[in-house]
Design a protein around this motif. Structure first.
Motif, PDB file in Angstrom:
ATOM      1  N   HIS A   1      31.358  84.040  52.405  1.00  0.00           N
ATOM      2  CA  HIS A   1      29.996  83.740  51.941  1.00  0.00           C
ATOM      3  C   HIS A   1      29.791  84.203  50.494  1.00  0.00           C
ATOM      4  CE1 HIS A   1      25.611  83.630  51.906  1.00  0.00           C
ATOM      5  NE2 HIS A   1      25.650  82.983  53.074  1.00  0.00           N
ATOM      6  N   PRO A   2      29.048  83.437  49.684  1.00  0.00           N
ATOM      7  CA  PRO A   2      28.835  83.867  48.290  1.00  0.00           C
ATOM      8  C   PRO A   2      28.049  85.183  48.169  1.00  0.00           C
ATOM      9  CG  PRO A   2      27.669  81.778  48.782  1.00  0.00           C
ATOM     10  CD  PRO A   2      28.551  82.080  49.945  1.00  0.00           C
ATOM     11  N   ASP A   3      27.278  85.541  49.191  1.00  0.00           N
ATOM     12  CA  ASP A   3      26.470  86.758  49.135  1.00  0.00           C
ATOM     13  C   ASP A   3      27.246  87.937  49.752  1.00  0.00           C
ATOM     14  OD1 ASP A   3      24.653  88.811  49.522  1.00  0.00           O
ATOM     15  OD2 ASP A   3      23.026  87.497  50.216  1.00  0.00           O
ATOM     16  N   ALA A   4      27.414  88.984  48.943  1.00  0.00           N
ATOM     17  CA  ALA A   4      28.197  90.140  49.403  1.00  0.00           C
ATOM     18  C   ALA A   4      27.582  90.800  50.645  1.00  0.00           C
ATOM     19  CB  ALA A   4      28.314  91.163  48.277  1.00  0.00           C
ATOM     20  N   ARG A   5      26.266  90.730  50.790  1.00  0.00           N
ATOM     21  CA  ARG A   5      25.626  91.342  51.957  1.00  0.00           C
ATOM     22  C   ARG A   5      26.103  90.677  53.251  1.00  0.00           C
ATOM     23  NH1 ARG A   5      21.887  90.173  55.587  1.00  0.00           N
ATOM     24  NH2 ARG A   5      21.461  88.162  54.622  1.00  0.00           N
ATOM     25  N   VAL A   6      26.194  89.352  53.213  1.00  0.00           N
ATOM     26  CA  VAL A   6      26.646  88.619  54.409  1.00  0.00           C
ATOM     27  C   VAL A   6      28.122  88.921  54.682  1.00  0.00           C
ATOM     28  CG1 VAL A   6      26.936  86.339  55.449  1.00  0.00           C
ATOM     29  CG2 VAL A   6      24.918  86.815  54.034  1.00  0.00           C
ATOM     30  N   ARG A   7      28.900  88.983  53.624  1.00  0.00           N
ATOM     31  CA  ARG A   7      30.328  89.301  53.805  1.00  0.00           C
ATOM     32  C   ARG A   7      30.495  90.669  54.458  1.00  0.00           C
ATOM     33  NH1 ARG A   7      30.724  87.346  48.446  1.00  0.00           N
ATOM     34  NH2 ARG A   7      31.448  89.302  47.509  1.00  0.00           N
TER      35      ARG A   7
ATOM     36  N   ASN B   1      30.531  71.960  52.648  1.00  0.00           N
ATOM     37  CA  ASN B   1      30.267  70.567  53.051  1.00  0.00           C
ATOM     38  C   ASN B   1      30.291  69.577  51.895  1.00  0.00           C
ATOM     39  OD1 ASN B   1      29.955  71.496  55.648  1.00  0.00           O
ATOM     40  ND2 ASN B   1      28.130  70.278  56.040  1.00  0.00           N
ATOM     41  N   TYR B   2      30.193  70.102  50.668  1.00  0.00           N
ATOM     42  CA  TYR B   2      30.150  69.186  49.520  1.00  0.00           C
ATOM     43  C   TYR B   2      31.012  69.695  48.367  1.00  0.00           C
ATOM     44  CZ  TYR B   2      26.493  66.782  51.967  1.00  0.00           C
ATOM     45  OH  TYR B   2      25.824  66.066  52.923  1.00  0.00           O
ATOM     46  N   PRO B   3      31.670  68.792  47.663  1.00  0.00           N
ATOM     47  CA  PRO B   3      32.431  69.197  46.471  1.00  0.00           C
ATOM     48  C   PRO B   3      31.501  69.934  45.506  1.00  0.00           C
ATOM     49  CG  PRO B   3      32.863  66.882  46.985  1.00  0.00           C
ATOM     50  CD  PRO B   3      31.743  67.332  47.900  1.00  0.00           C
ATOM     51  N   GLY B   4      31.969  71.035  44.980  1.00  0.00           N
ATOM     52  CA  GLY B   4      31.165  71.797  44.029  1.00  0.00           C
ATOM     53  C   GLY B   4      30.240  72.803  44.674  1.00  0.00           C
ATOM     54  N   GLN B   5      30.087  72.738  45.999  1.00  0.00           N
ATOM     55  CA  GLN B   5      29.149  73.650  46.678  1.00  0.00           C
ATOM     56  C   GLN B   5      29.481  75.115  46.405  1.00  0.00           C
ATOM     57  OE1 GLN B   5      28.666  72.950  50.963  1.00  0.00           O
ATOM     58  NE2 GLN B   5      28.397  75.154  51.278  1.00  0.00           N
ATOM     59  N   ASP B   6      30.765  75.431  46.353  1.00  0.00           N
ATOM     60  CA  ASP B   6      31.186  76.801  46.052  1.00  0.00           C
ATOM     61  C   ASP B   6      32.571  76.742  45.399  1.00  0.00           C
ATOM     62  OD1 ASP B   6      31.108  79.544  45.848  1.00  0.00           O
ATOM     63  OD2 ASP B   6      31.252  79.945  48.012  1.00  0.00           O
ATOM     64  N   ASP B   7      32.974  77.855  44.848  1.00  0.00           N
ATOM     65  CA  ASP B   7      34.260  77.944  44.146  1.00  0.00           C
ATOM     66  C   ASP B   7      35.379  78.179  45.172  1.00  0.00           C
ATOM     67  OD1 ASP B   7      35.280  79.506  41.110  1.00  0.00           O
ATOM     68  OD2 ASP B   7      36.526  79.157  42.872  1.00  0.00           O
ATOM     69  N   LEU B   8      36.273  77.243  45.298  1.00  0.00           N
ATOM     70  CA  LEU B   8      37.302  77.315  46.343  1.00  0.00           C
ATOM     71  C   LEU B   8      38.199  78.542  46.171  1.00  0.00           C
ATOM     72  CD1 LEU B   8      38.342  73.533  46.616  1.00  0.00           C
ATOM     73  CD2 LEU B   8      36.660  74.788  47.990  1.00  0.00           C
ATOM     74  N   ARG B   9      38.553  78.853  44.932  1.00  0.00           N
ATOM     75  CA  ARG B   9      39.437  80.017  44.722  1.00  0.00           C
ATOM     76  C   ARG B   9      38.702  81.327  44.982  1.00  0.00           C
ATOM     77  NH1 ARG B   9      43.389  78.514  39.663  1.00  0.00           N
ATOM     78  NH2 ARG B   9      43.471  76.305  40.135  1.00  0.00           N
ATOM     79  N   ALA B  10      37.435  81.368  44.586  1.00  0.00           N
ATOM     80  CA  ALA B  10      36.660  82.595  44.834  1.00  0.00           C
ATOM     81  C   ALA B  10      36.536  82.814  46.340  1.00  0.00           C
ATOM     82  CB  ALA B  10      35.278  82.480  44.190  1.00  0.00           C
ATOM     83  N   ARG B  11      36.324  81.752  47.075  1.00  0.00           N
ATOM     84  CA  ARG B  11      36.194  81.877  48.539  1.00  0.00           C
ATOM     85  C   ARG B  11      37.494  82.421  49.128  1.00  0.00           C
ATOM     86  NH1 ARG B  11      31.655  79.279  50.744  1.00  0.00           N
ATOM     87  NH2 ARG B  11      32.575  79.237  52.821  1.00  0.00           N
ATOM     88  N   ARG B  12      38.608  81.920  48.615  1.00  0.00           N
ATOM     89  CA  ARG B  12      39.895  82.373  49.146  1.00  0.00           C
ATOM     90  C   ARG B  12      40.094  83.859  48.859  1.00  0.00           C
ATOM     91  NH1 ARG B  12      45.500  82.323  47.837  1.00  0.00           N
ATOM     92  NH2 ARG B  12      46.582  82.338  49.832  1.00  0.00           N
TER      93      ARG B  12
END
Ligand code: RM4
Ligand code: MN
Ligand code: MN
Length: 386
Positions: A114-120, A151-162
């Motif tokens: 998740h982009p939010d550190a709190r959720v992570r 769900n959509y291209p650009g929604q989040d950074d794929l490398r950051a998620r990894r």
């Protein structure tokens, strides 16, 4: 197949079948459905204790389903000692613990990615909590599946998620008790419809290699694209000593979670052929029975697994190797077909009888009146399990 392997005798085949252990999933006994409807069944278990009772019935009939995999928080209780006692009193043990990071509204955009550190942080907290639960229940594995993706291209950074995923799992791995292993499952799509963070066996394997040798890949038969050669993936992971286990089910289109062996029994046989030469990894059923009777569906699944394994053990590996070395293409293929075409039902029935289980488990289940009995006992409340 390696050079040392030779064909096994019929006594050895029976012995191997006697030792087979399948984990059935607590979540496979509760009500489930599609996004269109959930059809409630009479006698559905109302809590984890009754789900365990159903699992015990499957074991009584098949002799081969001695472990029950649990899912948290679906199976959460206040007193884990009482749950463990109940499980053991029913002649079962706890299989893999499956943390659930896909239902809480916080996980709409992912859990450990998740982009939010709190959720992570919350997601990692649940994973760490599950290590403790497993310890108390005597479980030796965490089985992780992440619904995380976009769900959509650009929604989040794929490398950051990894990177977030790797960071979170490294924290969990660092806390992994000595007696537990980490199984990492992958899935092509759903619920993410653009990019799933762990979408295939390669993604899972790379994570496992970063974490350490107690991290292993888990193969769910419903989690590949159409036409993928799953037995080849199994061979590759086994060869790399990274095959941690299975989620058995069957599919025709996507993650259909149908009864194992119901649609593609030859594939199941070929997978067991790859496994039969080694020590078996963890074998778990992961199914969702939407219209069929659940205990019956689970019994049939275990029977189908017994039969696929029996056929795989029957392959004349010496004849196969000789044909392969001679370049006899159809002779080699025939060696597999010979075993696959053998009627192993009498053999499996004998093995079940030797285990004190039923020769014909489905008939025995129907005659026992179990379904009617639990339907009467459990009809007293409207509470829906899970
Ligand atoms: C997923 C996956 C997981 C299972 C959930 C319920 O598609 O297969 O293993 O725990 O469903
Ligand atoms: Mn699964
Ligand atoms: Mn699935």
């Amino acid at each position: 197949m390696t050079e040392e392997e030779t064909s096994v005798t019929s006594d050895q085949i029976e012995q191997r079948l006697l030792e087979l252990v399948i984990e059935t999933p607590s979540w496979g006994y509760g009500d489930s459905g599609t996004r269109f409807a959930t059809f409630s069944q009479a006698g559905r278990p109302r809590d984890v204790f009754e789900r365990v009772d159903d699992a015990a019935e499957v074991h009584r009939l098949t002799g081969t389903a001695g472990a029950v995999a649990l899912h948290f928080p679906w199976d959460a209780v206040d007193d884990y000692d009482a749950l463990r006692e109940h499980i053991e009193a029913r002649g079962l043990r706890v299989g893999a613990v499956n943390p659930n990071l896909f239902q809480d509204p916080d996980y709409k955009l992912g859990s450990i990615t998740h982009p939010d550190a709190r959720v992570r942080e919350k997601a990692v907290g649940h994973l760490l909590e599950c290590l403790e639960i497993a310890d108390r229940l005597g479980s030796s594995a965490q089985s992780l599946w992440f619904a995380d993706g976009t769900n959509y291209p650009g929604q989040d950074d794929l490398r950051a998620r990894r990177q977030r995923l790797l960071d979170a799992l490294a924290r969990v791995y660092a806390e992994l008790p000595a007696g537990q292993e980490l199984l990492i499952e992958y899935k092509l799509f759903e619920p993410a419809f653009y990019a799933t963070d762990l979408a295939d066996w390669g993604s899972s394997l790379l994570v496992c290699q970063r974490l350490g040798e107690r991290a292993q890949v888990l193969v769910d038969l419903g989690h590949h694209a159409q036409g993928v050669n799953i037995e080849q993936i199994v061979a590759l992971l086994a060869d790399e000593r990274r095959l941690g286990g299975f989620h058995f089910n069957n599919r025709k289109y996507a993650d259909d979670d149908l009864i194992v062996g119901s649609v593609n029994p030859f594939e199941l046989f070929l997978i067991f052929f790859e496994l039969a030469g080694d020590t078996l990894p963890r074998l778990t059923i992961d199914q969702s029975h939407n219209v069929e009777a659940k205990v019956e569906a689970m019994v049939l699944s275990v029977v189908n697994l017994q039969e696929a394994y029996a056929k795989a053990l029957l392959v004349d590996r010496e004849a196969l190797r000789a044909a392969q070395e001679a370049g006899d293409v159809l002779g080699a293929h025939e060696a597999l077909l010979d075993a696959y075409r053998t009627d192993v039902r009498p053999l499996c029935g004998r093995v079940r009888a030797a285990l004190g289980a039923a020769e014909d488990p489905i008939a025995a289940l129907r005659e026992s009146g179990y379904a009617e009995r639990v339907a009467a006992e459990r009809e007293t409340t409207q509470e829906i399990a899970r």
